[in-house]
Write an enzyme that holds these catalytic residues in place. Structure first.
Site, mmCIF file in Angstrom:
data_model
loop_
_atom_site.group_PDB
_atom_site.id
_atom_site.type_symbol
_atom_site.label_atom_id
_atom_site.label_comp_id
_atom_site.label_asym_id
_atom_site.label_seq_id
_atom_site.Cartn_x
_atom_site.Cartn_y
_atom_site.Cartn_z
ATOM 1 N N SER A 13 -58.484 -39.081 4.850
ATOM 2 C CA SER A 13 -58.664 -37.928 5.729
ATOM 3 C C SER A 13 -59.524 -36.881 5.034
ATOM 4 O O SER A 13 -60.657 -37.175 4.672
ATOM 5 C CB SER A 13 -57.293 -37.361 6.140
ATOM 6 O OG SER A 13 -57.435 -36.339 7.103
ATOM 7 N N THR A 14 -58.992 -35.686 4.781
ATOM 8 C CA THR A 14 -59.768 -34.605 4.183
ATOM 9 C C THR A 14 -60.389 -35.033 2.859
ATOM 10 O O THR A 14 -59.694 -35.469 1.954
ATOM 11 C CB THR A 14 -58.881 -33.367 3.949
ATOM 12 O OG1 THR A 14 -58.207 -33.041 5.157
ATOM 13 C CG2 THR A 14 -59.719 -32.183 3.494
ATOM 14 N N HIS A 64 -60.026 -40.039 9.358
ATOM 15 C CA HIS A 64 -59.760 -39.045 10.391
ATOM 16 C C HIS A 64 -61.033 -38.273 10.699
ATOM 17 O O HIS A 64 -61.547 -37.537 9.845
ATOM 18 C CB HIS A 64 -58.668 -38.071 9.943
ATOM 19 C CG HIS A 64 -57.330 -38.703 9.795
ATOM 20 N ND1 HIS A 64 -56.337 -38.184 8.998
ATOM 21 C CD2 HIS A 64 -56.797 -39.832 10.359
ATOM 22 C CE1 HIS A 64 -55.260 -38.947 9.070
ATOM 23 N NE2 HIS A 64 -55.518 -39.958 9.888
ATOM 24 N N MET A 84 -54.743 -34.777 3.799
ATOM 25 C CA MET A 84 -53.558 -33.953 3.988
ATOM 26 C C MET A 84 -52.574 -34.655 4.919
ATOM 27 O O MET A 84 -52.974 -35.338 5.858
ATOM 28 C CB MET A 84 -53.954 -32.594 4.573
ATOM 29 C CG MET A 84 -52.831 -31.582 4.655
ATOM 30 S SD MET A 84 -53.426 -29.967 5.221
ATOM 31 C CE MET A 84 -51.920 -28.997 5.108
ATOM 32 N N ASP A 135 -50.011 -39.466 7.209
ATOM 33 C CA ASP A 135 -50.441 -40.600 8.014
ATOM 34 C C ASP A 135 -50.796 -41.778 7.113
ATOM 35 O O ASP A 135 -51.550 -41.625 6.148
ATOM 36 C CB ASP A 135 -51.658 -40.221 8.868
ATOM 37 C CG ASP A 135 -52.077 -41.326 9.826
ATOM 38 O OD1 ASP A 135 -51.196 -42.095 10.253
ATOM 39 O OD2 ASP A 135 -53.273 -41.402 10.149
#
Length: 360
Positions: free
Chosen positions: A182-183, A208, A301, A304
């Site tokens: 993600s991030t 993401h 973050m 997931d």
């Protein structure tokens, strides 16, 4: 002792956007808007007096575009930047340039219904700013690895998309690598995939990212990598030397037909607050590939992918996590380690070699 608030600067030529984002961020007690200006030149003047912790930045602005401003910031004083970009094909391509320049998050904004959209997306916007404030920008900027250096040896849960079931533990010669991030993941994925030679196992990825942006992201990676990188389409085969990126706004599942793997790209509700969801992909990998899979959870973050990775490990898959020192945000990997889903953590620069070692 009162905790210091996260100082946020908004740089956008639209007065409406500045007003709405400001009002949204002010609803969170941990955030404080220290400036809302119309272009980068105004921003630089304001930043001489107070440097923000996070910048929410538009791309297309008068006098200086967002990418030039971003590059200047990263050269002068690296600061977490959240890109607030229009959801268009052109906007996606430009935003990929910003991600490459060091931006850590993307928030999309439509051309119409902007005010209502941003209010409806308040949790996403606040979450993105908070995630950015925790970003460790040094690892990605410093890390690099060349393919030639690799040694080739002889919330809602996933139940809403795919029910828990019998796990595949039969070992076959066909292998698959599943990556969730993600991030900070866009830069991390670029580093990993660029380092891989063409003789690499088939890879499936959930990053993401909003709808439309994954197509531009895949095209960018494909232009940089020896392996083929594509945005996944329904029923597409998972092949050696190829990475499939889950399209934004869709879930991606791994399926098996005989000894061959393919992906299903489907609609569905948000899972673990995301679509695509790493949990959905990892669960499907546990069920369809089991011990024939390598799972890697990287910077991001939240949590997931944690449950799905645990299922992968229980099915006999090798599971790895990016270590804290090399993560932009050590959230998803931390949760996976804490829940016993990870066999081993390793620095980002060692991930490409781990993928090749697994396939030997």
């Amino acid at each position: 002792m009162r905790r210091k608030k996260i100082q946020v600067m908004i740089v956008d030529d639209s007065a409406v956007v500045r007003q709405v984002i400001s009002s949204v961020l002010k609803t969170d007690s941990e955030l404080e808007v220290c400036g809302a200006v119309a272009d980068p030149l105004f921003a630089m003047t304001r930043m001489r007096m107070q440097w923000p912790d996070v910048i929410v930045l538009d791309i297309e602005m008068p006098r200086m575009d967002g990418i030039s401003f971003l590059k200047k910031i990263m050269a002068e004083r690296p600061t977490p930047v959240v890109i607030c970009s229009t959801l268009t094909e052109k906007g996606a391509e430009t935003t990929m340039q910003a991600i490459s320049a060091g931006a850590v998050e993307i928030i999309t904004k439509p051309k119409v219904g902007l005010k209502g959209f941003l209010h409806d997306s308040a949790k996403v916007l606040i979450g993105a700013v908070k995630a950015a404030s925790k970003a460790n920008l040094k690892p990605i900027q410093a890390a690099s690895v060349k393919a030639s250096s690799l040694k080739v040896k002889p919330k809602l849960s996933a139940d809403t998309i795919l029910a828990a079931g019998k796990l595949s533990i039969l070992k076959t010669t066909e292998q698959v690598v599943a990556i969730g991030t993600s991030t900070g993941g866009t830069q991390a994925l670029e580093l990993v995939l660029k380092a891989l030679p063409r003789l690499s196992p088939g890879i499936v990825v959930v990053q993401h990212m909003p709808e439309k942006f994954t197509a531009a992201f895949s095209e960018r990676l494909n232009s940089l990598c020896e392996i083929s990188v594509k945005e996944a389409r329904h029923k597409m085969r998972v092949l050696p030397g190829q990475a499939l990126i889950a399209p934004g706004g869709k879930h991606m599942l791994l399926k098996r037909s005989g000894a061959q793997y393919y992906v299903e790209v489907i609609d569905g509700p948000l899972v673990s607050r995301h679509r695509p969801s790493v949990d959905v992909l990892f669960r499907s990998v546990a069920q369809s590939a089991g011990a024939n899979a390598l799972g890697i959870i990287m910077t991001g973050m939240g949590d997931d992918g944690v449950k799905g990775m645990l299922e992968m490990r229980q099915a006999g898959a090798l599971t790895l996590a990016q270590d804290e020192a090399s993560c932009v945000v050590y959230g998803m990997p931390r949760e996976a380690v804490n829940r016993g889903a990870v066999e081993r953590s390793l620095p980002l620069v060692e991930v490409p070699q781990a993928i090749l070692d697994y396939s030997q």
